[in-house]
Design an enzyme around this catalytic site. Sequence first.
Site: not given
Length: 417
Positions: A191, A392
């Site tokens: 990320s 995620h």
Amino acid sequence: MFCLLLTCVLVAAASAGRSPHADYVEEYLKAKGAGRYSDNIIEDALLDIPELVAKYGYPFEAHSVTTTDAYILEVHRIPHGRDQNNTPNPNKPVAFLMHGLYSSSADFIVLGPGSALAYLLAEAGFDVWLGNARGNYYSRRHQTLNPDGGRRDLDFWRFSWDEIGNLDLPVVIDYVIATTGQPKLHYIGHSQGGTTFLVLNSLNPEYNEKFHSFQALAPAAFFIYNEDPSYRILAPLEAVLEDTLFALGVVEILGNREFFTWFSVNFCVDGVTADFCNEILYRGDPEFYNTTMTPLLLGHAPAGASILQMIHYGQSINSKKFRRFNYLPIKNIEVYGRPTPPDYDLNRVTVPTYLHYGYADLQADYRDINYLGDMLPNVAGRIPVPRESFNHLDFIWGIDAKAQLYDKLIEIMFSYH
């Protein structure tokens, strides 16, 4: 039974380092009841990363690195494995791991031996280094500023992920190379860890020569296709001036541990609000999230961040561009020589790049990651995770991350040696 169990764990950890939210975990367990969790999970939730790695018999080193603007960063190292490749070797390939927003090196460790990426890399034969960005639990130090010093030290928090990529990463990467003697390393970024790598090499293109590969795990750069409703909350932050927030003393995100403890104990224990908290915590397929590990995950995350990191992402969402931090026009002219911030020049990022993405990732939409791939000059692979519900947080917390992602990742990295 709970008191006896928790007391035993606390006695064992009394002289050990404490995790970021150890106090909260103790309150959470009192409210929730510790019987549903193993004593190992409870102990791991209370230990900081140095003690946690040592508990499982792995070699561990903590290194301090000072940036050119006087932030003191703590870098963690697992130099070799415990069960395999378990002797010092100066010729080991080096893997550097960088965490995402609000996070720390714990992201790659808390799943434990046999599951967490840092341990798997060490067992596979890598010299493993883990970064901690300025302002998180392990890097809350500065030569002159106190992160908890109130209004007189607010300048500690005047940074976004631009500074992390442009100022933190260069000195850390140089330190790792100097310490290991290896001229190149593999970079794994989750990320924001991917964001900062792009910042590093676009602003300092000479660093491209210091990497074998860039393993981008759900890299956050573009937000053109993203439809996550929570981003509608984040995006307006661009309109909130930096000076206004700092005047109000709103400088750190998820760093108020007293509020975090109060909210979680009172709203994340049982009932509808507990389901909501679990959704915030995981936001994915519950089949692949081990709820018995909740205290462990909450003990180590979130690890803190500057409000400017969030604002910078808000700017990216609004502009649909990957560009430097947008100040007021007058300050932009002072900093950049122009009234608007320049885009990061992704043509300068020439490291062989592997884009790993999940189709169910709401934070880093796979279409945005492929858009990023179209902007980069040396994409060696675009690799979707096989499980379609992979999201995620599965990149760091998914119970099947090894089979879905890590084994392939390690295979790719070894192809360079």
